[in-house]
Design an enzyme around this catalytic site. Structure first.
Site, PDB file in Angstrom:
ATOM      1  N   TRP A 102      -1.173   9.989   3.991  1.00 14.82           N
ATOM      2  CA  TRP A 102       0.259   9.710   4.088  1.00 14.82           C
ATOM      3  C   TRP A 102       1.078  10.727   3.311  1.00 14.82           C
ATOM      4  CZ3 TRP A 102       1.578   7.546   8.208  1.00 14.82           C
ATOM      5  CH2 TRP A 102       0.820   6.528   8.781  1.00 14.82           C
ATOM      6  N   ASP A 172       6.630   6.545  -1.872  1.00 14.16           N
ATOM      7  CA  ASP A 172       6.279   5.837  -0.639  1.00 14.16           C
ATOM      8  C   ASP A 172       5.404   4.658  -1.056  1.00 14.16           C
ATOM      9  OD1 ASP A 172       5.280   4.850   1.707  1.00 14.16           O
ATOM     10  OD2 ASP A 172       4.489   6.761   2.461  1.00 14.16           O
ATOM     11  N   LYS A 196       3.426  -3.795   6.409  1.00  8.86           N
ATOM     12  CA  LYS A 196       2.242  -3.970   5.558  1.00  8.86           C
ATOM     13  C   LYS A 196       2.387  -5.237   4.699  1.00  8.86           C
ATOM     14  CE  LYS A 196       1.236   0.164   7.160  1.00  8.86           C
ATOM     15  NZ  LYS A 196       1.586   1.430   6.580  1.00  8.86           N
TER      16      LYS A 196
HETATM   17  C1  LIG Z   1       1.851   2.813   7.279  1.00  7.49           C
HETATM   18  C2  LIG Z   1       2.326   3.835   6.317  1.00  7.49           C
HETATM   19  C3  LIG Z   1       3.270   4.809   6.692  1.00  7.49           C
HETATM   20  C4  LIG Z   1       3.800   4.935   8.099  1.00  7.49           C
HETATM   21  O1  LIG Z   1       4.569   3.858   8.420  1.00  7.49           O
HETATM   22  P1  LIG Z   1       5.316   3.787   9.852  1.00  7.49           P
HETATM   23  O2  LIG Z   1       6.115   2.554   9.698  1.00  7.49           O
HETATM   24  O3  LIG Z   1       4.267   3.699  10.891  1.00  7.49           O
HETATM   25  O4  LIG Z   1       6.140   4.998   9.979  1.00  7.49           O
HETATM   26  C5  LIG Z   1       3.671   5.708   5.738  1.00  7.49           C
HETATM   27  N1  LIG Z   1       3.211   5.656   4.484  1.00  7.49           N
HETATM   28  C6  LIG Z   1       2.304   4.738   4.086  1.00  7.49           C
HETATM   29  C7  LIG Z   1       1.817   4.735   2.684  1.00  7.49           C
HETATM   30  C8  LIG Z   1       1.838   3.801   5.000  1.00  7.49           C
HETATM   31  O5  LIG Z   1       0.942   2.882   4.605  1.00  7.49           O
END
Ligand SMILES: *Cc1c(COP(=O)(O)O)cnc(C)c1O
Length: 360
Positions: A102, A172, A196
Protein backbone atom coordinates in the site's frame (compact mmCIF):
# COMPACT_ATOMS: atom_id res chain seq x y z
CA UNK A 1 -29.07 -17.54 11.90
CA UNK A 2 -25.68 -18.90 10.91
CA UNK A 3 -23.12 -16.17 10.31
CA UNK A 4 -20.11 -17.10 8.21
CA UNK A 5 -16.74 -16.45 9.84
CA UNK A 6 -15.41 -14.00 7.29
CA UNK A 7 -11.67 -13.28 7.35
CA UNK A 8 -11.81 -10.94 4.34
CA UNK A 9 -9.35 -8.04 4.32
CA UNK A 10 -12.13 -5.81 3.00
CA UNK A 11 -14.99 -5.37 2.48
CA UNK A 12 -15.03 -7.13 5.80
CA UNK A 13 -17.31 -8.29 8.60
CA UNK A 14 -19.59 -5.77 10.27
CA UNK A 15 -20.99 -6.14 13.79
CA UNK A 16 -24.16 -8.27 13.66
CA UNK A 17 -25.91 -5.73 15.93
CA UNK A 18 -25.25 -2.99 13.39
CA UNK A 19 -26.62 -5.02 10.50
CA UNK A 20 -29.70 -5.96 12.51
CA UNK A 21 -30.37 -2.32 13.37
CA UNK A 22 -29.93 -1.27 9.73
CA UNK A 23 -32.40 -4.02 8.77
CA UNK A 24 -34.92 -2.81 11.38
CA UNK A 25 -34.68 0.71 10.05
CA UNK A 26 -34.60 -0.24 6.38
CA UNK A 27 -38.14 0.83 5.46
CA UNK A 28 -38.70 3.50 8.06
CA UNK A 29 -35.87 5.40 9.71
CA UNK A 30 -36.94 6.83 13.03
CA UNK A 31 -40.56 7.41 12.06
CA UNK A 32 -39.66 9.32 8.92
CA UNK A 33 -41.42 6.78 6.70
CA UNK A 34 -38.30 6.64 4.54
CA UNK A 35 -35.30 4.43 4.13
CA UNK A 36 -32.03 6.31 4.67
CA UNK A 37 -31.28 5.34 1.05
CA UNK A 38 -34.23 7.42 -0.12
CA UNK A 39 -33.43 10.57 1.82
CA UNK A 40 -32.24 13.82 0.38
CA UNK A 41 -28.79 14.63 1.63
CA UNK A 42 -30.11 18.17 2.14
CA UNK A 43 -33.06 17.03 4.29
CA UNK A 44 -33.08 17.45 8.06
CA UNK A 45 -33.12 13.69 8.69
CA UNK A 46 -29.94 12.95 6.81
CA UNK A 47 -28.18 16.07 8.05
CA UNK A 48 -28.86 14.81 11.57
CA UNK A 49 -27.54 11.31 10.68
CA UNK A 50 -24.31 12.74 9.24
CA UNK A 51 -23.81 15.17 12.12
CA UNK A 52 -24.27 12.38 14.69
CA UNK A 53 -21.82 10.16 12.83
CA UNK A 54 -19.21 12.91 12.92
CA UNK A 55 -19.84 13.63 16.63
CA UNK A 56 -19.50 9.96 17.52
CA UNK A 57 -16.30 9.58 15.51
CA UNK A 58 -14.88 12.71 17.17
CA UNK A 59 -15.75 11.33 20.59
CA UNK A 60 -14.25 7.91 19.86
CA UNK A 61 -10.92 9.21 18.58
CA UNK A 62 -10.81 12.36 20.72
CA UNK A 63 -10.40 14.47 17.60
CA UNK A 64 -9.38 18.02 18.58
CA UNK A 65 -11.50 20.99 17.42
CA UNK A 66 -8.83 22.24 15.04
CA UNK A 67 -9.22 19.11 12.89
CA UNK A 68 -11.81 18.67 10.15
CA UNK A 69 -13.51 15.34 9.60
CA UNK A 70 -14.40 14.70 5.95
CA UNK A 71 -16.66 11.98 4.58
CA UNK A 72 -15.45 11.47 1.02
CA UNK A 73 -15.52 8.95 -1.82
CA UNK A 74 -12.93 7.31 -4.06
CA UNK A 75 -11.33 5.04 -1.48
CA UNK A 76 -7.92 5.32 0.12
CA UNK A 77 -6.55 4.98 -3.41
CA UNK A 78 -7.91 8.35 -4.44
CA UNK A 79 -6.28 9.82 -1.34
CA UNK A 80 -2.90 8.68 -2.68
CA UNK A 81 -3.34 11.40 -5.34
CA UNK A 82 -5.51 13.81 -3.38
CA UNK A 83 -3.04 14.21 -0.52
CA UNK A 84 -0.22 15.67 -2.65
CA UNK A 85 -2.76 17.90 -4.47
CA UNK A 86 -3.84 19.40 -1.17
CA UNK A 87 -0.77 19.24 1.03
CA UNK A 88 2.21 20.04 -1.18
CA UNK A 89 1.54 23.78 -0.80
CA UNK A 90 3.86 24.47 -3.71
CA UNK A 91 6.84 22.84 -1.97
CA UNK A 92 7.28 20.17 -4.63
CA UNK A 93 8.68 17.51 -2.30
CA UNK A 94 7.39 14.92 0.14
CA UNK A 95 8.97 12.08 2.11
CA UNK A 96 7.46 8.58 2.08
CA UNK A 97 8.15 5.48 4.13
CA UNK A 98 8.01 2.27 2.10
CA UNK A 99 6.77 -0.73 4.08
CA UNK A 100 4.67 -2.76 1.68
CA UNK A 101 2.18 -2.88 -1.15
CA UNK A 102 0.00 0.00 0.00
CA UNK A 103 2.77 2.47 0.71
CA UNK A 104 4.26 1.48 -2.64
CA UNK A 105 1.02 2.47 -4.39
CA UNK A 106 0.86 5.74 -2.45
CA UNK A 107 4.41 6.54 -3.55
CA UNK A 108 3.65 5.81 -7.18
CA UNK A 109 0.73 8.24 -7.21
CA UNK A 110 2.71 10.96 -5.42
CA UNK A 111 5.63 10.63 -7.84
CA UNK A 112 3.38 11.97 -10.59
CA UNK A 113 3.07 15.22 -8.67
CA UNK A 114 6.30 15.82 -6.78
CA UNK A 115 9.79 14.79 -5.83
CA UNK A 116 9.36 11.78 -3.53
CA UNK A 117 12.16 10.72 -1.24
CA UNK A 118 11.98 7.27 0.31
CA UNK A 119 12.73 8.21 3.91
CA UNK A 120 12.94 4.60 5.03
CA UNK A 121 12.18 1.19 3.57
CA UNK A 122 11.74 -2.40 4.68
CA UNK A 123 12.03 -3.80 1.18
CA UNK A 124 15.41 -5.39 2.05
CA UNK A 125 13.61 -8.00 4.14
CA UNK A 126 10.56 -8.37 1.97
CA UNK A 127 8.44 -5.92 3.97
CA UNK A 128 8.41 -7.92 7.19
CA UNK A 129 9.11 -5.12 9.66
CA UNK A 130 8.55 -1.44 10.45
CA UNK A 131 11.80 0.53 9.99
CA UNK A 132 12.92 2.06 13.28
CA UNK A 133 12.58 5.83 13.49
CA UNK A 134 16.38 6.24 13.90
CA UNK A 135 16.85 4.97 10.31
CA UNK A 136 14.46 7.52 8.76
CA UNK A 137 16.03 10.19 6.58
CA UNK A 138 13.70 13.18 6.70
CA UNK A 139 13.98 16.46 4.81
CA UNK A 140 13.14 19.57 6.82
CA UNK A 141 11.68 21.23 3.73
CA UNK A 142 9.40 18.33 2.74
CA UNK A 143 5.73 19.28 2.62
CA UNK A 144 4.75 16.18 4.65
CA UNK A 145 5.84 12.67 5.61
CA UNK A 146 3.59 9.79 4.56
CA UNK A 147 3.50 6.27 5.96
CA UNK A 148 1.06 3.38 6.05
CA UNK A 149 0.45 2.71 9.74
CA UNK A 150 -0.88 -0.80 9.08
CA UNK A 151 0.15 -2.66 5.94
CA UNK A 152 -2.90 -4.80 5.24
CA UNK A 153 -1.19 -7.23 2.87
CA UNK A 154 2.10 -7.82 4.68
CA UNK A 155 0.55 -7.66 8.15
CA UNK A 156 3.01 -5.06 9.49
CA UNK A 157 1.74 -2.50 11.99
CA UNK A 158 3.46 0.50 13.54
CA UNK A 159 2.86 0.23 17.28
CA UNK A 160 4.39 3.67 17.77
CA UNK A 161 3.76 7.09 16.27
CA UNK A 162 6.65 8.54 14.28
CA UNK A 163 8.00 11.95 15.25
CA UNK A 164 8.44 14.17 12.21
CA UNK A 165 8.98 17.47 14.03
CA UNK A 166 7.41 20.43 12.28
CA UNK A 167 6.72 18.47 9.10
CA UNK A 168 3.11 17.15 9.10
CA UNK A 169 2.74 13.39 9.47
CA UNK A 170 0.24 11.71 7.14
CA UNK A 171 -1.04 8.20 7.87
CA UNK A 172 -2.89 5.68 5.74
CA UNK A 173 -4.76 4.02 8.61
CA UNK A 174 -7.29 2.22 6.39
CA UNK A 175 -6.91 -1.19 7.98
CA UNK A 176 -6.51 -0.37 11.68
CA UNK A 177 -8.35 2.88 12.33
CA UNK A 178 -10.64 2.52 15.37
CA UNK A 179 -8.84 -0.64 16.50
CA UNK A 180 -7.12 1.27 19.33
CA UNK A 181 -6.88 4.79 20.75
CA UNK A 182 -4.69 7.21 18.78
CA UNK A 183 -3.30 10.63 19.63
CA UNK A 184 -4.72 12.54 16.66
CA UNK A 185 -2.80 15.74 17.38
CA UNK A 186 0.47 13.98 16.48
CA UNK A 187 -0.79 13.81 12.88
CA UNK A 188 -1.38 16.34 10.13
CA UNK A 189 -3.77 14.00 8.37
CA UNK A 190 -5.18 10.51 8.92
CA UNK A 191 -7.18 8.77 6.22
CA UNK A 192 -8.98 5.47 5.85
CA UNK A 193 -11.25 3.69 3.42
CA UNK A 194 -14.33 2.50 5.31
CA UNK A 195 -14.57 -1.11 4.17
CA UNK A 196 -11.98 -2.54 6.57
CA UNK A 197 -12.91 -1.35 10.03
CA UNK A 198 -15.60 1.32 9.64
CA UNK A 199 -18.50 0.32 7.42
CA UNK A 200 -19.53 -0.29 3.82
CA UNK A 201 -17.25 0.37 0.86
CA UNK A 202 -17.70 3.69 -0.91
CA UNK A 203 -16.91 5.95 2.03
CA UNK A 204 -13.47 7.36 2.82
CA UNK A 205 -12.70 9.26 6.00
CA UNK A 206 -10.13 12.05 6.14
CA UNK A 207 -9.18 13.72 9.43
CA UNK A 208 -7.06 16.79 8.69
CA UNK A 209 -5.61 19.66 10.74
CA UNK A 210 -7.34 22.82 9.61
CA UNK A 211 -4.22 24.91 8.96
CA UNK A 212 -3.18 22.42 6.25
CA UNK A 213 -6.20 22.97 4.03
CA UNK A 214 -7.10 25.81 1.68
CA UNK A 215 -3.79 25.72 -0.20
CA UNK A 216 -4.47 23.06 -2.81
CA UNK A 217 -2.79 22.91 -6.22
CA UNK A 218 -4.45 25.03 -8.88
CA UNK A 219 -5.98 22.27 -10.99
CA UNK A 220 -7.49 20.41 -8.02
CA UNK A 221 -11.10 19.44 -8.83
CA UNK A 222 -13.55 20.93 -6.32
CA UNK A 223 -14.70 17.57 -4.92
CA UNK A 224 -11.06 16.74 -4.25
CA UNK A 225 -10.31 20.01 -2.47
CA UNK A 226 -10.34 19.42 1.30
CA UNK A 227 -11.20 23.04 2.05
CA UNK A 228 -14.19 23.12 -0.26
CA UNK A 229 -15.40 19.83 1.18
CA UNK A 230 -14.87 21.04 4.74
CA UNK A 231 -16.74 24.28 4.03
CA UNK A 232 -19.72 22.32 2.71
CA UNK A 233 -19.75 19.63 5.47
CA UNK A 234 -18.56 17.03 2.90
CA UNK A 235 -21.69 17.70 0.85
CA UNK A 236 -20.27 19.61 -2.06
CA UNK A 237 -22.03 16.97 -4.11
CA UNK A 238 -24.16 13.97 -3.12
CA UNK A 239 -22.22 12.03 -0.46
CA UNK A 240 -22.40 8.21 -0.03
CA UNK A 241 -25.39 8.62 2.27
CA UNK A 242 -26.12 5.00 3.16
CA UNK A 243 -22.46 4.24 3.85
CA UNK A 244 -22.28 7.26 6.18
CA UNK A 245 -25.39 6.04 7.99
CA UNK A 246 -23.99 2.53 8.53
CA UNK A 247 -20.61 3.95 9.59
CA UNK A 248 -22.55 6.03 12.12
CA UNK A 249 -24.16 2.86 13.48
CA UNK A 250 -20.70 1.29 13.80
CA UNK A 251 -19.48 4.36 15.73
CA UNK A 252 -22.47 4.04 18.10
CA UNK A 253 -21.76 0.34 18.50
CA UNK A 254 -18.13 1.10 19.37
CA UNK A 255 -19.15 3.70 21.93
CA UNK A 256 -21.68 1.40 23.58
CA UNK A 257 -19.14 -1.44 23.62
CA UNK A 258 -16.69 0.60 25.67
CA UNK A 259 -14.88 2.68 23.08
CA UNK A 260 -11.40 2.20 21.70
CA UNK A 261 -9.70 1.23 24.97
CA UNK A 262 -11.99 -1.79 25.22
CA UNK A 263 -11.64 -2.48 21.50
CA UNK A 264 -7.85 -2.50 21.82
CA UNK A 265 -8.06 -5.03 24.68
CA UNK A 266 -10.21 -7.32 22.59
CA UNK A 267 -7.99 -6.92 19.54
CA UNK A 268 -4.85 -7.73 21.56
CA UNK A 269 -6.51 -10.86 22.92
CA UNK A 270 -7.68 -12.02 19.48
CA UNK A 271 -4.31 -11.42 17.80
CA UNK A 272 -2.41 -13.06 20.65
CA UNK A 273 -4.49 -16.19 20.37
CA UNK A 274 -3.49 -16.64 16.74
CA UNK A 275 0.15 -15.50 17.03
CA UNK A 276 0.77 -17.71 20.10
CA UNK A 277 -0.43 -20.67 18.12
CA UNK A 278 1.62 -19.71 15.04
CA UNK A 279 4.78 -19.39 17.13
CA UNK A 280 4.28 -22.79 18.76
CA UNK A 281 3.46 -24.49 15.50
CA UNK A 282 6.17 -26.12 13.40
CA UNK A 283 3.81 -26.28 10.41
CA UNK A 284 2.37 -22.74 10.19
CA UNK A 285 4.51 -19.63 10.19
CA UNK A 286 4.19 -15.83 10.22
CA UNK A 287 7.21 -13.98 8.79
CA UNK A 288 6.81 -10.58 10.49
CA UNK A 289 9.14 -9.30 13.27
CA UNK A 290 7.37 -9.88 16.58
CA UNK A 291 7.29 -6.24 17.64
CA UNK A 292 5.76 -5.11 14.33
CA UNK A 293 3.02 -7.65 13.85
CA UNK A 294 -0.42 -6.41 12.90
CA UNK A 295 -3.33 -7.08 15.21
CA UNK A 296 -5.70 -6.76 12.27
CA UNK A 297 -4.16 -8.69 9.36
CA UNK A 298 -2.26 -11.87 10.09
CA UNK A 299 -0.58 -13.58 7.14
CA UNK A 300 0.72 -17.10 7.56
CA UNK A 301 2.10 -19.87 5.41
CA UNK A 302 1.84 -23.65 5.53
CA UNK A 303 5.01 -25.75 5.58
CA UNK A 304 3.96 -27.16 2.22
CA UNK A 305 2.21 -24.77 -0.20
CA UNK A 306 0.76 -27.81 -2.00
CA UNK A 307 -1.62 -28.15 0.96
CA UNK A 308 -3.01 -24.60 0.60
CA UNK A 309 -6.07 -25.69 -1.38
CA UNK A 310 -6.90 -28.47 1.06
CA UNK A 311 -6.57 -26.01 3.95
CA UNK A 312 -8.93 -23.54 2.31
CA UNK A 313 -11.43 -26.25 1.44
CA UNK A 314 -11.51 -27.54 5.03
CA UNK A 315 -11.93 -23.98 6.30
CA UNK A 316 -14.85 -23.43 3.96
CA UNK A 317 -16.50 -26.61 5.26
CA UNK A 318 -16.32 -25.04 8.72
CA UNK A 319 -17.89 -21.76 7.51
CA UNK A 320 -14.58 -19.90 7.43
CA UNK A 321 -14.02 -17.89 4.25
CA UNK A 322 -11.55 -15.50 2.62
CA UNK A 323 -8.43 -16.93 4.20
CA UNK A 324 -6.45 -17.00 0.98
CA UNK A 325 -3.46 -14.64 1.19
CA UNK A 326 -2.89 -11.76 -1.19
CA UNK A 327 -1.41 -12.89 -4.50
CA UNK A 328 1.75 -10.84 -3.84
CA UNK A 329 2.54 -12.72 -0.60
CA UNK A 330 0.88 -16.12 -1.10
CA UNK A 331 -0.15 -18.43 1.73
CA UNK A 332 -3.01 -17.38 3.98
CA UNK A 333 -4.16 -14.23 5.66
CA UNK A 334 -6.67 -13.85 8.47
CA UNK A 335 -8.07 -10.34 8.78
CA UNK A 336 -9.56 -9.96 12.24
CA UNK A 337 -10.99 -6.47 12.49
CA UNK A 338 -13.12 -5.08 15.32
CA UNK A 339 -16.22 -6.95 14.19
CA UNK A 340 -14.54 -10.39 14.25
CA UNK A 341 -15.63 -12.11 17.46
CA UNK A 342 -12.96 -13.91 19.48
CA UNK A 343 -14.87 -17.15 18.91
CA UNK A 344 -14.14 -16.77 15.20
CA UNK A 345 -10.41 -16.73 15.94
CA UNK A 346 -10.80 -19.71 18.33
CA UNK A 347 -12.53 -21.69 15.61
CA UNK A 348 -9.69 -20.89 13.22
CA UNK A 349 -6.98 -21.90 15.69
CA UNK A 350 -8.77 -25.16 16.54
CA UNK A 351 -9.00 -25.97 12.84
CA UNK A 352 -5.31 -25.13 12.30
CA UNK A 353 -4.31 -27.44 15.19
CA UNK A 354 -6.36 -30.22 13.70
CA UNK A 355 -4.95 -29.62 10.22
CA UNK A 356 -1.39 -29.66 11.54
CA UNK A 357 -1.98 -32.90 13.45
CA UNK A 358 -3.24 -34.51 10.26
CA UNK A 359 -0.66 -33.12 7.85
CA UNK A 360 2.32 -31.87 9.90
C1 LIG B 1 -7.53 -1.39 1.28
C2 LIG B 1 -6.44 -0.40 1.45
C3 LIG B 1 -6.26 0.64 0.53
C4 LIG B 1 -7.09 0.79 -0.72
O1 LIG B 1 -8.38 1.10 -0.41
P1 LIG B 1 -9.46 1.38 -1.58
O2 LIG B 1 -10.64 1.80 -0.79
O3 LIG B 1 -9.65 0.11 -2.31
O4 LIG B 1 -8.92 2.45 -2.42
C5 LIG B 1 -5.24 1.53 0.77
N1 LIG B 1 -4.46 1.43 1.84
C6 LIG B 1 -4.60 0.44 2.75
C7 LIG B 1 -3.69 0.37 3.92
C8 LIG B 1 -5.60 -0.51 2.57
O5 LIG B 1 -5.75 -1.49 3.47
Amino acid sequence: MNRTINFSAGPAMLPAEVLARAADEMLDWNGSGMSVMEMSHRGKEFIEIAARAEQDLRALLGIPDNYKVLFLQGGATLQFAQIPMNLLHGKGKADYVLTGEWSKKAIKEAQAQCDVQIAASSEDRNFTYAPHQSSWKLRKDAAYVHYCSNETIGGVEFHWTPDTGEVPLVADASSHILSRPVDVKRFGLIYAGAQKNIGPAGLTIVIVRDDLIGKSAKATPSVMDYKQQADSDSMLNTPPTYAIYVAGLVFKWLRSTGGLVEMEKRNVAKAQLLYDFLDKSSFFRNPVDKGDRSRMNIPFTLADAKLDDAFLKGAQERSMVQLKGHRSVGGMRASIYNAMPIDGVRTLVEYMKEFEARNG
